[in-house]
Scaffold this motif. Structure first.
Motif, PDB file in Angstrom:
ATOM      1  N   MET A 296       2.641  -4.510  36.331  1.00 10.70           N
ATOM      2  CA  MET A 296       0.679  -3.467  36.577  1.00 10.70           C
ATOM      3  C   MET A 296       0.913  -3.359  38.489  1.00 10.70           C
ATOM      4  O   MET A 296       0.734  -4.008  39.037  1.00 10.70           O
ATOM      5  CB  MET A 296       0.373  -3.402  36.151  1.00 10.70           C
ATOM      6  N   PHE A 297       1.303  -2.028  38.562  1.00 11.00           N
ATOM      7  CA  PHE A 297       1.137  -1.556  39.677  1.00 11.00           C
ATOM      8  C   PHE A 297       0.575   0.023  39.978  1.00 11.00           C
ATOM      9  O   PHE A 297       0.510   0.999  38.898  1.00 11.00           O
ATOM     10  CB  PHE A 297       2.633  -1.794  40.269  1.00 11.00           C
TER      11      PHE A 297
ATOM     12  N   VAL B 128       6.383   3.388  44.653  1.00 15.81           N
ATOM     13  CA  VAL B 128       6.708   4.475  44.189  1.00 15.81           C
ATOM     14  C   VAL B 128       8.105   3.905  42.519  1.00 15.81           C
ATOM     15  O   VAL B 128       8.227   2.693  42.879  1.00 15.81           O
ATOM     16  CB  VAL B 128       8.561   4.522  45.160  1.00 15.81           C
ATOM     17  N   PRO B 129       7.831   4.225  41.674  1.00 14.82           N
ATOM     18  CA  PRO B 129       8.641   3.870  40.421  1.00 14.82           C
ATOM     19  C   PRO B 129       9.884   3.761  40.741  1.00 14.82           C
ATOM     20  O   PRO B 129      10.135   2.605  40.032  1.00 14.82           O
ATOM     21  CB  PRO B 129       7.685   4.371  39.449  1.00 14.82           C
ATOM     22  N   GLU B 130      10.611   4.350  41.098  1.00 16.08           N
ATOM     23  CA  GLU B 130      12.025   4.343  41.117  1.00 16.08           C
ATOM     24  C   GLU B 130      12.082   3.472  42.296  1.00 16.08           C
ATOM     25  O   GLU B 130      13.449   3.348  42.024  1.00 16.08           O
ATOM     26  CB  GLU B 130      12.571   6.382  41.555  1.00 16.08           C
ATOM     27  N   LYS B 131      11.171   2.734  43.439  1.00 14.41           N
ATOM     28  CA  LYS B 131      11.708   2.317  44.208  1.00 14.41           C
ATOM     29  C   LYS B 131      12.136   0.422  43.250  1.00 14.41           C
ATOM     30  O   LYS B 131      12.639  -0.197  43.569  1.00 14.41           O
ATOM     31  CB  LYS B 131      10.619   2.063  45.696  1.00 14.41           C
TER      32      LYS B 131
ATOM     33  N   ARG C 299       3.917   8.939  30.314  1.00 13.73           N
ATOM     34  CA  ARG C 299       3.802   8.246  30.666  1.00 13.73           C
ATOM     35  C   ARG C 299       4.096   8.329  33.042  1.00 13.73           C
ATOM     36  O   ARG C 299       3.292   6.970  32.837  1.00 13.73           O
ATOM     37  CB  ARG C 299       4.560   7.091  30.105  1.00 13.73           C
ATOM     38  N   GLU C 300       4.374   8.883  32.742  1.00 14.56           N
ATOM     39  CA  GLU C 300       5.120   8.638  34.451  1.00 14.56           C
ATOM     40  C   GLU C 300       3.715   8.799  34.653  1.00 14.56           C
ATOM     41  O   GLU C 300       3.426   8.974  36.377  1.00 14.56           O
ATOM     42  CB  GLU C 300       5.476   9.378  34.979  1.00 14.56           C
TER      43      GLU C 300
ATOM     44  N   TRP D 258       4.710  -3.060  33.301  1.00 10.14           N
ATOM     45  CA  TRP D 258       6.191  -2.382  32.985  1.00 10.14           C
ATOM     46  C   TRP D 258       6.580  -4.230  32.681  1.00 10.14           C
ATOM     47  O   TRP D 258       5.806  -4.948  32.860  1.00 10.14           O
ATOM     48  CB  TRP D 258       7.212  -2.641  34.459  1.00 10.14           C
ATOM     49  N   LEU D 259       6.921  -3.968  31.097  1.00 12.28           N
ATOM     50  CA  LEU D 259       7.420  -5.727  30.456  1.00 12.28           C
ATOM     51  C   LEU D 259       8.301  -6.043  31.051  1.00 12.28           C
ATOM     52  O   LEU D 259       9.972  -4.651  31.045  1.00 12.28           O
ATOM     53  CB  LEU D 259       7.089  -5.974  29.385  1.00 12.28           C
TER      54      LEU D 259
END
Length: 262
Positions: free
Chosen positions: A151-152, A190-193, A244-245, A252-253
């Motif tokens: 989790m972030f 940044v989630p994409e990273k 969600r975003e 994330w699992l």
């Protein structure tokens, strides 16, 4: 607390403030309810080894202790570790838990390296200077076939929330504050990273959830009935795009495939 400790997520001396500010609030209640749902499959699995990185007061790993899992509770703050131990003992637990004061870097550098079936790493990445290195370290601590609950703090949600609040100068500064706030993460991720770093380490995301997709954009939440309605709304939409975003946190699992699956 000095700035260096704060930037790496060491909350020594403020364990009670941390509990009150994080868990004794509607945002804390939402976080707990979402994690309980998301982690249900892991909690229902055969008891195994669990590492909780940046475990704080141990609310989440307590659920695993109650199910018979063997837990390593690690945190940078000695105060947090000691308070977690007291809380677990008061709940009749702690017999299968090892409490250590250590950073993620310390855990990776121990010899021999110990790997775990399940790793919990919640609200840690945003306090670390290098997300890529942190994910490499988590991958090295996870057994093949193991699961990571990550989790972030979400950079995109932080930007969007501040636009809603009208904090345009803060956005213009790249989300950099003029004055550091103790419990406010300084390095939103940044989630994409994160996605890219996980792929680089051959880790597979099995489920993505937004945490506080709507909560943080509300001006007030004045009674329990409204909170219950909000919780229902969050649970309904927090695994569906685009809501969600917008979650202030991402949960994330993640799975590390067995060698034969690679």
């Amino acid at each position: 607390m000095n700035r260096k400790k704060q930037e790496r997520g060491d909350f020594s001396g403020i364990s009670q403030k941390f509990s009150k500010s994080i868990y004794d609030t509607t945002k804390g209640q939402l976080r707990v309810e979402v994690l309980k749902r998301d982690l249900a499959s892991l909690l229902a699995s055969e008891p195994c080894s669990v590492l909780d990185v940046g475990a704080g007061l141990g609310q989440v790993n307590q659920w695993f202790q109650e199910k018979g899992f063997t837990v390593v509770h690690s945190d940078l703050s000695t105060d947090m570790v000691e308070e977690a131990s007291r809380r677990h003992k008061a709940a009749g637990l702690g017999g299968q838990c090892q409490y250590i004061t250590a950073s993620l870097n310390d855990l990776v550098n121990q010899q021999p390296l110990v790997q775990y079936d399940i790793i919990l790493c919640h609200a840690v990445l945003e306090w670390l200077p290098d997300t890529e290195v942190a994910i490499e370290q988590l991958a090295s601590l996870l057994k093949p076939g193991g699961r990571l609950s990550l989790m972030f703090y979400n950079h995109h949600a932080q930007l969007f929330a501040n636009a809603v609040y009208g904090n345009f100068d803060y956005i213009e500064r790249g989300l950099k504050v003029k004055k550091t706030v103790r419990l406010s993460p300084q390095n939103p991720v940044v989630p994409e990273k994160v996605d890219d770093y996980l792929k680089d380490n051959k880790l597979k995301v099995r489920q993505k959830t937004g945490v506080r997709c709507f909560h943080d954009y509300l001006r007030n939440l004045d009674d329990q009935q409204r909170f219950d309605e909000l919780l229902s709304l969050e649970m309904k939409y927090n695994q569906t795009s685009p809501y969600r975003e917008l979650g202030r946190y991402q949960h994330w699992l993640i799975e590390k495939p067995n060698f034969q699956e690679e």
